[in-house]
Design an enzyme around this catalytic site. Structure first.
Site, mmCIF file in Angstrom:
data_model
loop_
_atom_site.group_PDB
_atom_site.id
_atom_site.type_symbol
_atom_site.label_atom_id
_atom_site.label_comp_id
_atom_site.label_asym_id
_atom_site.label_seq_id
_atom_site.Cartn_x
_atom_site.Cartn_y
_atom_site.Cartn_z
ATOM 1 N N ASP A 83 26.111 41.283 48.101
ATOM 2 C CA ASP A 83 27.200 42.301 48.976
ATOM 3 C C ASP A 83 27.401 40.981 50.151
ATOM 4 O O ASP A 83 28.406 41.060 50.866
ATOM 5 C CB ASP A 83 25.701 43.180 50.543
ATOM 6 C CG ASP A 83 25.466 43.545 49.216
ATOM 7 O OD1 ASP A 83 25.736 44.035 47.607
ATOM 8 O OD2 ASP A 83 24.240 43.993 49.055
ATOM 9 N N ASP A 116 17.954 44.659 46.868
ATOM 10 C CA ASP A 116 18.383 43.428 48.229
ATOM 11 C C ASP A 116 16.655 43.701 48.541
ATOM 12 O O ASP A 116 15.757 43.676 49.056
ATOM 13 C CB ASP A 116 18.587 44.985 48.966
ATOM 14 C CG ASP A 116 19.810 45.813 48.479
ATOM 15 O OD1 ASP A 116 20.872 45.174 47.795
ATOM 16 O OD2 ASP A 116 19.936 46.536 48.482
#
Length: 149
Positions: A127, A111
């Site tokens: 995402d 991330d």
């Protein structure tokens, strides 16, 4: 249908390139401000989901990813000709694949996008594809008059 396959492949490639760039240029846990007070890039290894829920339960994410990909593949075929659904599902498939590849290849998801103005989980391009895909599908549902019958 080919355009959506090309879209999915392109988005997965973009996701993997961004993740590789982050891992090679930002130290694990470090952060670099892009727009002060708004957006930073961070290198975070996530072996769970948002807010670290189900942390370390990789078997669960493998299973859910495979099931989701099968269902979305079926829906993409079933809803062909309805472009809002096709774009939305294609984005969702790309997002699911991007994170699934990480989990299979390295055992966690990379991330990187951190919103500095709000307490929100750090997220990645995959995402974002999932989120935008859901928005396209919701718009499709709201515009689809076949649900009114």
């Amino acid at each position: 249908m080919w355009i959506y396959l090309i879209l999915m492949v392109a988005l997965v490639i973009i996701d993997q390139v961004i993740k590789a760039a982050i891992v090679s240029h930002i130290a694990l846990g470090a952060s670099t401000s892009i727009v002060t007070g708004l957006l930073s890039l961070t290198n975070l290894h996530n072996n769970g989901a948002a807010w670290s829920i189900l942390e370390g339960k990789m078997w669960f994410f493998y299973l859910i990813s495979v099931i989701a990909l099968i269902v979305m593949g079926y829906l993409l075929w079933r809803l062909r000709g309805k472009w809002l659904y096709e774009v939305g599902i294609s984005l969702m498939i790309a997002g699911t694949l991007g994170n699934f590849i990480d989990r299979l290849r390295i055992g966690y998801v990379v991330d990187m996008f951190q919103l500095d103005f709000i307490n929100f989980p750090i997220f990645n391009f995959a995402d974002s594809c999932l989120t935008v895909g859901v928005i396209f599908i919701l718009i499709g549902v709201l515009r689809d008059d076949s649900f009114e019958k």
